[in-house]
Design a protein around this motif. Structure first.
Motif, PDB file in Angstrom:
ATOM      1  N   VAL A  97      37.491  35.556  44.983  1.00 50.43           N
ATOM      2  CA  VAL A  97      38.377  35.668  43.827  1.00 50.43           C
ATOM      3  C   VAL A  97      38.893  37.096  43.738  1.00 50.43           C
ATOM      4  O   VAL A  97      38.202  37.971  43.254  1.00 50.43           O
ATOM      5  CB  VAL A  97      37.647  35.296  42.524  1.00 50.43           C
ATOM      6  N   ALA A  98      40.116  37.307  44.255  1.00 43.07           N
ATOM      7  CA  ALA A  98      40.743  38.626  44.308  1.00 43.07           C
ATOM      8  C   ALA A  98      39.667  39.665  44.604  1.00 43.07           C
ATOM      9  O   ALA A  98      39.442  40.585  43.860  1.00 43.07           O
ATOM     10  CB  ALA A  98      41.478  38.944  43.027  1.00 43.07           C
ATOM     11  N   ALA A  99      39.037  39.485  45.757  1.00 39.46           N
ATOM     12  CA  ALA A  99      37.854  40.260  46.145  1.00 39.46           C
ATOM     13  C   ALA A  99      38.043  41.747  45.900  1.00 39.46           C
ATOM     14  O   ALA A  99      39.140  42.224  45.665  1.00 39.46           O
ATOM     15  CB  ALA A  99      37.559  40.017  47.608  1.00 39.46           C
ATOM     16  N   ASN A 100      36.965  42.464  46.019  1.00 43.41           N
ATOM     17  CA  ASN A 100      36.971  43.877  45.673  1.00 43.41           C
ATOM     18  C   ASN A 100      38.038  44.672  46.405  1.00 43.41           C
ATOM     19  O   ASN A 100      38.448  45.728  45.953  1.00 43.41           O
ATOM     20  CB  ASN A 100      35.600  44.478  45.958  1.00 43.41           C
ATOM     21  N   GLY A 102      40.979  43.839  46.658  1.00 39.65           N
ATOM     22  CA  GLY A 102      42.260  43.676  45.971  1.00 39.65           C
ATOM     23  C   GLY A 102      43.364  43.177  46.867  1.00 39.65           C
ATOM     24  O   GLY A 102      44.537  43.265  46.510  1.00 39.65           O
TER      25      GLY A 102
END
Lengths: 115, 109
Positions: A97-100, A102
């Protein structure tokens, strides 16, 4: 070997019609998104799915219905098209989910024109 | 107030110039920030993340000022190929990315 591919790239249609845009990603990502970019260039999130499950549903008219048959596909169906629906619709994916990081991987966009 | 605001430009600069863009965000709880680049009629692509201490990637430097809630992007020695729209991005609730409307840069010979 397009990572995120969407079809069609261009769509011209009359008000009141129903249309669909398809999106597929071959990156093995868990999360997919639909964004809308209007004439003022604002890129606004519409929906997000994680492993076929809806996790973000912005204030979007219920004429817009996303469908995710599997985690590699996220389609967008629009009923009763209105002039204001004219925009570029971007599909995107990310590992989580919109991983770290970005980082979203966007498709090339589908330009919808409603006459 | 918009969640992410940018000066739309355009910024018209000659090759070799240094140019800076600013962006402000409204949610003081935001934790992650990014710059994306979008070429004309193309999809956005991640340019770089913005770290609290500031970070550099070649000719590009990104900085974050949490107290004033703004982010900046500095481009040194501009190239013709830098011409594009630069989108400021803030990670909001539910990890969603919130995009600014972008700042257009035109680099001329």
């Amino acid at each position: 070997d397009t990572a995120v591919s969407q079809t069609p790239k261009y769509l011209v249609t009359q008000m009141g019609n129903d249309k669909s845009i398809k999106c597929e990603q071959n990156l093995g990502h868990d999360t997919m998104y639909w964004y809308k970019q209007d004439s003022k260039k604002f890129l606004k999130i519409m929906f997000s799915y994680n492993n076929k499950e809806l996790i973000i549903n912005e204030t979007v008219p219920n004429r817009f219905s996303p469908k995710s048959p599997d985690k590699a596909h996220l389609n967008l169906h629009i009923n009763s098209l209105e002039l204001g629906d004219s925009a570029v619709y971007f599909c995107a994916s990310s590992p989580k989910v919109a991983a770290n990081t970005g980082e979203l991987f966007f498709g090339e966009g589908s330009r919808l024109t409603v006459l | 107030r918009k969640e992410v605001e940018q000066d739309p430009g355009p910024f018209n600069v000659p090759e070799g110039a240094t140019v800076a863009f600013n962006c402000t965000y409204s949610n003081s709880a935001s934790q992650s920030f990014f710059w994306y680049r979008q070429d004309c009629r193309k999809e956005p692509k991640l340019l770089m993340s913005v770290y609290s201490s500031g970070n550099e990637d070649g000719r590009f430097t990104a900085q974050l000022n949490r107290a004033s809630q703004y982010i900046s992007l500095l481009i040194r020695d501009s190239k013709l190929s830098d011409s594009a729209t630069y989108l400021c991005v803030v990670k909001g609730g539910y990890n969603k990315l919130i995009f600014g409307a972008g700042t257009r840069l035109a680099v001329h010979p």
